[in-house]
Design a protein around this motif. Structure first.
Motif, PDB file in Angstrom:
ATOM      1  N   UNK A 181      47.285  41.624  39.460  1.00  0.00           N
ATOM      2  CA  UNK A 181      46.468  41.013  40.504  1.00  0.00           C
ATOM      3  C   UNK A 181      44.985  41.275  40.243  1.00  0.00           C
ATOM      4  N   UNK A 182      44.648  42.526  39.962  1.00  0.00           N
ATOM      5  CA  UNK A 182      43.251  42.882  39.747  1.00  0.00           C
ATOM      6  C   UNK A 182      42.662  42.224  38.513  1.00  0.00           C
ATOM      7  N   UNK A 183      43.399  42.270  37.394  1.00  0.00           N
ATOM      8  CA  UNK A 183      42.898  41.664  36.155  1.00  0.00           C
ATOM      9  C   UNK A 183      42.713  40.162  36.304  1.00  0.00           C
ATOM     10  N   UNK A 184      43.606  39.517  37.056  1.00  0.00           N
ATOM     11  CA  UNK A 184      43.513  38.056  37.194  1.00  0.00           C
ATOM     12  C   UNK A 184      42.291  37.656  38.009  1.00  0.00           C
ATOM     13  N   UNK A 185      41.955  38.430  39.037  1.00  0.00           N
ATOM     14  CA  UNK A 185      40.764  38.124  39.835  1.00  0.00           C
ATOM     15  C   UNK A 185      39.506  38.338  39.003  1.00  0.00           C
ATOM     16  N   UNK A 186      39.466  39.419  38.225  1.00  0.00           N
ATOM     17  CA  UNK A 186      38.319  39.668  37.342  1.00  0.00           C
ATOM     18  C   UNK A 186      38.175  38.542  36.314  1.00  0.00           C
ATOM     19  N   UNK A 187      39.297  38.103  35.778  1.00  0.00           N
ATOM     20  CA  UNK A 187      39.298  37.013  34.793  1.00  0.00           C
ATOM     21  C   UNK A 187      38.728  35.735  35.398  1.00  0.00           C
ATOM     22  N   UNK A 188      39.183  35.399  36.588  1.00  0.00           N
ATOM     23  CA  UNK A 188      38.725  34.178  37.260  1.00  0.00           C
ATOM     24  C   UNK A 188      37.217  34.225  37.481  1.00  0.00           C
ATOM     25  N   UNK A 189      36.720  35.331  37.998  1.00  0.00           N
ATOM     26  CA  UNK A 189      35.287  35.420  38.294  1.00  0.00           C
ATOM     27  C   UNK A 189      34.447  35.419  37.015  1.00  0.00           C
ATOM     28  N   UNK A 190      34.934  36.080  35.972  1.00  0.00           N
ATOM     29  CA  UNK A 190      34.190  36.079  34.702  1.00  0.00           C
ATOM     30  C   UNK A 190      34.096  34.680  34.124  1.00  0.00           C
ATOM     31  N   UNK A 191      35.233  33.991  34.052  1.00  0.00           N
ATOM     32  CA  UNK A 191      35.248  32.649  33.471  1.00  0.00           C
ATOM     33  C   UNK A 191      34.411  31.693  34.318  1.00  0.00           C
ATOM     34  N   UNK A 192      34.521  31.842  35.635  1.00  0.00           N
ATOM     35  CA  UNK A 192      33.739  30.967  36.518  1.00  0.00           C
ATOM     36  C   UNK A 192      32.241  31.188  36.307  1.00  0.00           C
ATOM     37  N   UNK A 193      31.811  32.460  36.207  1.00  0.00           N
ATOM     38  CA  UNK A 193      30.392  32.756  35.966  1.00  0.00           C
ATOM     39  C   UNK A 193      29.922  32.136  34.657  1.00  0.00           C
TER      40      UNK A 193
END
Length: 253
Positions: free
Chosen positions: A234-246
């Motif tokens: 859960x944590x890694x997926x949220x970090x991934x989403x925000x990084x890619x979005x940025x």
């Protein structure tokens, strides 16, 4: 519909949406905690119940991979109509469907796979197209979880005609893996009694993505979204989403 098998939907951010795809014979219950975590992070979320699932195993034998794919593609279209950036996450067969969506829809921002399936080493699988015509089901493959007391809401039988259709989907997806170019986060269990490790190796070796992150889950079996490593997923997926979005926003500035 089985109690607990209901689809999940949350209207959050108009910037980021996430589509979750559950596995073969399973239900959104296996993804619900993940979906709730994403919703709490402010994202818009969809996790549909796939056709033939969440009712009786016999219903799954009356569907094909095209029905399952149609359901996730429809949910994807809903999110794309609401959100500027859309990601797709999948577990097991949900990972297979996620890869197909990525192959067909290059505008998907990124994908997260947990123990995805694209093949099997089981010798009897070669006979599946024939056996499935005369044998409707075998013992279930559900509930491969290391954490005590946790139950996956899934069928007690494995419908063989449905399984034969999943096998067809594997071939379709593998033929186009090189066209997957989105950022990819792939998490796979060190011990998985359902999907062999060769599956993740094939995906990692054959996708066309340049931005690839591999995470080995040391404390979970196949249904890792309900297992000890769920918080990591859960944590890694949220970090991934925000990084890619940025990074995507930066590219358009």
């Amino acid at each position: 519909m089985l109690v607990g098998a209901e689809p999940f939907a949350h209207e959050g951010s108009e910037d980021i949406g996430v589509l979750l795809c559950h596995g073969f014979t399973s239900t959104p219950q296996s993804m619900r905690a993940w979906a709730e975590h994403l919703a709490e992070a402010g994202l818009s979320v969809r996790c549909p119940l796939l056709p033939g699932h969440g009712t009786r195993w016999q219903d799954l034998n009356r569907t094909t991979w095209r029905d399952w794919y149609g359901a996730v593609e429809q949910a994807l279209d809903e999110l794309r109509g609401r959100c500027r950036t859309v990601f797709v996450f999948g577990l097991s067969m949900g990972g297979t469907l996620t890869l197909r969506l990525a192959e067909q829809h290059p505008d998907i921002a990124g994908i997260v796979l947990v123990n995805p399936s694209v093949m099997t080493l089981r010798k009897e699988a070669k006979l599946l197209p024939v056996i499935s015509r005369v044998v409707p089901s075998l013992a279930a493959i559900a509930g491969d979880i290391a954490k005590p007391g946790v139950v996956e809401l899934a069928y007690s039988r494995m419908p063989l005609r449905g399984m034969a259709s999943l096998q067809q989907l594997w071939g379709v997806v593998r033929a186009d893996l090189a066209s997957v170019r989105q950022p990819l986060l792939l998490l796979h269990s060190a011990v998985d009694h359902v999907v062999e490790p060769e599956n993740s190796a094939i995906v990692l070796n054959e996708v066309g993505s340049e931005d690839v992150t591999e995470v080995v889950l040391d404390d979970s079996y196949h249904v890792a979204t309900l297992d000890h490593d769920a918080p990591r997923i859960f944590g890694d997926s949220v970090e991934f989403v925000h990084r890619v979005h940025r990074e995507r926003v930066g590219e358009t500035v």
